[in-house]
Design a protein around this motif. Structure first.
Motif, PDB file in Angstrom:
ATOM      1  N   ASP A  21       0.861  -1.183   0.000  1.00 31.76           N
ATOM      2  CA  ASP A  21       0.000   0.000   0.000  1.00 31.76           C
ATOM      3  C   ASP A  21       0.897   1.232   0.000  1.00 31.76           C
ATOM      4  O   ASP A  21       1.715   1.413   0.906  1.00 31.76           O
ATOM      5  CB  ASP A  21      -0.903  -0.012   1.233  1.00 31.76           C
ATOM      6  CG  ASP A  21      -1.904   1.126   1.245  1.00 31.76           C
ATOM      7  OD1 ASP A  21      -1.831   2.018   0.368  1.00 31.76           O
ATOM      8  OD2 ASP A  21      -2.770   1.118   2.136  1.00 31.76           O
ATOM      9  N   GLU A  42      -5.861   1.706  -5.888  1.00 34.86           N
ATOM     10  CA  GLU A  42      -6.264   0.766  -4.846  1.00 34.86           C
ATOM     11  C   GLU A  42      -7.669   0.202  -5.085  1.00 34.86           C
ATOM     12  O   GLU A  42      -7.929  -0.976  -4.863  1.00 34.86           O
ATOM     13  CB  GLU A  42      -6.205   1.443  -3.480  1.00 34.86           C
ATOM     14  CG  GLU A  42      -6.495   0.538  -2.330  1.00 34.86           C
ATOM     15  CD  GLU A  42      -6.340   1.228  -0.987  1.00 34.86           C
ATOM     16  OE1 GLU A  42      -6.419   0.525   0.026  1.00 34.86           O
ATOM     17  OE2 GLU A  42      -6.144   2.459  -0.954  1.00 34.86           O
ATOM     18  N   ALA A  43      -8.572   1.039  -5.563  1.00 34.56           N
ATOM     19  CA  ALA A  43      -9.943   0.584  -5.831  1.00 34.56           C
ATOM     20  C   ALA A  43      -9.950  -0.477  -6.934  1.00 34.56           C
ATOM     21  O   ALA A  43     -10.711  -1.446  -6.866  1.00 34.56           O
ATOM     22  CB  ALA A  43     -10.832   1.758  -6.210  1.00 34.56           C
ATOM     23  N   GLN A  44      -9.113  -0.309  -7.941  1.00 33.55           N
ATOM     24  CA  GLN A  44      -9.034  -1.290  -9.021  1.00 33.55           C
ATOM     25  C   GLN A  44      -8.497  -2.617  -8.484  1.00 33.55           C
ATOM     26  O   GLN A  44      -8.985  -3.690  -8.847  1.00 33.55           O
ATOM     27  CB  GLN A  44      -8.139  -0.771 -10.141  1.00 33.55           C
ATOM     28  CG  GLN A  44      -8.045  -1.704 -11.316  1.00 33.55           C
ATOM     29  CD  GLN A  44      -7.119  -1.184 -12.402  1.00 33.55           C
ATOM     30  OE1 GLN A  44      -6.577  -0.094 -12.310  1.00 33.55           O
ATOM     31  NE2 GLN A  44      -6.937  -1.974 -13.427  1.00 33.55           N
ATOM     32  N   TRP A  45      -7.507  -2.564  -7.607  1.00 32.04           N
ATOM     33  CA  TRP A  45      -6.955  -3.778  -7.013  1.00 32.04           C
ATOM     34  C   TRP A  45      -8.011  -4.470  -6.141  1.00 32.04           C
ATOM     35  O   TRP A  45      -8.191  -5.683  -6.214  1.00 32.04           O
ATOM     36  CB  TRP A  45      -5.717  -3.461  -6.210  1.00 32.04           C
ATOM     37  CG  TRP A  45      -5.187  -4.634  -5.459  1.00 32.04           C
ATOM     38  CD1 TRP A  45      -5.084  -4.772  -4.112  1.00 32.04           C
ATOM     39  CD2 TRP A  45      -4.681  -5.851  -6.010  1.00 32.04           C
ATOM     40  NE1 TRP A  45      -4.558  -5.998  -3.790  1.00 32.04           N
ATOM     41  CE2 TRP A  45      -4.304  -6.687  -4.939  1.00 32.04           C
ATOM     42  CE3 TRP A  45      -4.538  -6.335  -7.313  1.00 32.04           C
ATOM     43  CZ2 TRP A  45      -3.780  -7.955  -5.128  1.00 32.04           C
ATOM     44  CZ3 TRP A  45      -4.004  -7.605  -7.495  1.00 32.04           C
ATOM     45  CH2 TRP A  45      -3.631  -8.396  -6.417  1.00 32.04           C
ATOM     46  N   ASP A  46      -8.721  -3.699  -5.333  1.00 29.54           N
ATOM     47  CA  ASP A  46      -9.773  -4.265  -4.488  1.00 29.54           C
ATOM     48  C   ASP A  46     -10.837  -4.958  -5.339  1.00 29.54           C
ATOM     49  O   ASP A  46     -11.310  -6.041  -5.009  1.00 29.54           O
ATOM     50  CB  ASP A  46     -10.427  -3.194  -3.618  1.00 29.54           C
ATOM     51  CG  ASP A  46      -9.525  -2.717  -2.497  1.00 29.54           C
ATOM     52  OD1 ASP A  46      -8.512  -3.398  -2.199  1.00 29.54           O
ATOM     53  OD2 ASP A  46      -9.824  -1.651  -1.918  1.00 29.54           O
ATOM     54  N   ARG A  47     -11.206  -4.324  -6.440  1.00 26.17           N
ATOM     55  CA  ARG A  47     -12.210  -4.909  -7.332  1.00 26.17           C
ATOM     56  C   ARG A  47     -11.716  -6.226  -7.918  1.00 26.17           C
ATOM     57  O   ARG A  47     -12.464  -7.207  -7.992  1.00 26.17           O
ATOM     58  CB  ARG A  47     -12.553  -3.930  -8.440  1.00 26.17           C
ATOM     59  CG  ARG A  47     -13.648  -4.426  -9.347  1.00 26.17           C
ATOM     60  CD  ARG A  47     -14.070  -3.312 -10.332  1.00 26.17           C
ATOM     61  NE  ARG A  47     -15.160  -3.772 -11.136  1.00 26.17           N
ATOM     62  CZ  ARG A  47     -15.006  -4.477 -12.258  1.00 26.17           C
ATOM     63  NH1 ARG A  47     -13.824  -4.783 -12.711  1.00 26.17           N
ATOM     64  NH2 ARG A  47     -16.058  -4.871 -12.945  1.00 26.17           N
ATOM     65  N   LEU A  49      -9.579  -8.284  -6.597  1.00 23.55           N
ATOM     66  CA  LEU A  49      -9.595  -9.284  -5.530  1.00 23.55           C
ATOM     67  C   LEU A  49     -10.998  -9.779  -5.238  1.00 23.55           C
ATOM     68  O   LEU A  49     -11.234 -10.979  -5.091  1.00 23.55           O
ATOM     69  CB  LEU A  49      -9.010  -8.702  -4.242  1.00 23.55           C
ATOM     70  CG  LEU A  49      -7.507  -8.592  -4.162  1.00 23.55           C
ATOM     71  CD1 LEU A  49      -7.108  -8.035  -2.803  1.00 23.55           C
ATOM     72  CD2 LEU A  49      -6.842  -9.929  -4.399  1.00 23.55           C
ATOM     73  N   VAL A  50     -11.936  -8.855  -5.138  1.00 20.54           N
ATOM     74  CA  VAL A  50     -13.312  -9.209  -4.809  1.00 20.54           C
ATOM     75  C   VAL A  50     -13.920 -10.099  -5.887  1.00 20.54           C
ATOM     76  O   VAL A  50     -14.648 -11.033  -5.600  1.00 20.54           O
ATOM     77  CB  VAL A  50     -14.157  -7.937  -4.588  1.00 20.54           C
ATOM     78  CG1 VAL A  50     -15.632  -8.222  -4.647  1.00 20.54           C
ATOM     79  CG2 VAL A  50     -13.805  -7.306  -3.253  1.00 20.54           C
ATOM     80  N   ASP A  92     -16.336 -11.060  -1.920  1.00 17.74           N
ATOM     81  CA  ASP A  92     -17.370 -10.229  -1.294  1.00 17.74           C
ATOM     82  C   ASP A  92     -18.600 -11.044  -0.918  1.00 17.74           C
ATOM     83  O   ASP A  92     -19.570 -10.520  -0.393  1.00 17.74           O
ATOM     84  CB  ASP A  92     -17.764  -9.064  -2.204  1.00 17.74           C
ATOM     85  CG  ASP A  92     -18.293  -9.500  -3.560  1.00 17.74           C
ATOM     86  OD1 ASP A  92     -18.434 -10.717  -3.798  1.00 17.74           O
ATOM     87  OD2 ASP A  92     -18.556  -8.615  -4.384  1.00 17.74           O
TER      88      ASP A  92
END
Length: 154
Positions: A21, A42-47, A49-50, A92
Motif C-alpha cells: 500500500d 487501490e480501488a481497481q486492485w480491491d475490485r 480481488l473481490v 465479497d
C-alpha cells in the motif's frame, strides 16, 4: 481474474507475489518470478480481488444472463440472453454468473438472471415474473439513464 496495470497490460491475480500500500490511494504490485513492479489504483486492485472466484459450481440448465442492446443512442434494440455455465463465489460473498464471455458476462455490473422457472432476478431492481416484464422495466431504466451512462457499465 485479471487486472490492468497503468501500462494497460493485463496481469493475472494469480501471478501476484506481494502488494504494498503506497498510502496515496495506489498500491504497488510485485509479480512472482519477475522484477516487474506495477502501480495501480487501490480501488481497481480491491475490485480484482473481490471478483476473483473463491469457488465455482455448475449452473442449473436453462439459466441465462440477460442484457439489453442498443439500436442507436436513443433506441434500445432488444435484449439478449446467454447461458450461464456456472457460478463463482467471490471474496465479497456474492454469486457471479459465468458465461462464455467470463464472469458477470464480461460486464462491469451484476446482470439480470433468467431462472429455469421463467422468473427474472434483477439485482439492481427486483424479481420479475417473466422476461417480457423484465425487458419493459430494463428498457425504461436504460432510456432514463441514457446510452452513454449505461454503456460504460455494460
Amino acid at each position: 481474474m485479471f487486472f490492468a496495470g497503468n501500462d494497460k497490460k493485463q496481469y493475472a491475480v494469480a501471478d501476484v507475489g506481494s502488494v504494498k500500500d503506497l498510502g496515496n490511494g495506489s498500491v504497488q504490485i510485485f509479480l512472482r518470478n519477475s522484477d516487474e513492479e506495477i502501480v495501480i489504483d487501490e480501488a481497481q486492485w480491491d475490485r480484482a480481488l473481490v471478483r476473483t472466484p473463491q469457488s465455482f459450481v455448475p449452473a442449473v440448465p436453462e439459466t441465462y444472463v440477460l442484457g439489453i442492446w442498443w439500436e442507436s443512442e436513443n433506441e434500445v434494440g432488444g435484449y439478449y440472453k446467454k447461458a450461464v455455465m456456472g457460478w463463482s463465489i467471490s471474496g465479497d460473498g456474492y454469486l457471479h454468473p459465468w458465461t462464455v464471455d467470463g464472469v458477470d458476462d464480461g460486464r462491469n455490473d451484476l446482470p439480470a438472471i433468467l431462472q429455469p422457472d421463467g422468473q427474472v432476478d434483477d439485482p439492481i431492481d427486483r424479481r420479475y415474473e417473466n422476461v417480457t416484464e423484465w425487458y419493459e422495466g430494463a428498457k425504461r431504466k436504460a432510456l432514463e439513464i441514457g446510452y452513454h451512462h449505461y454503456a460504460q457499465f455494460s
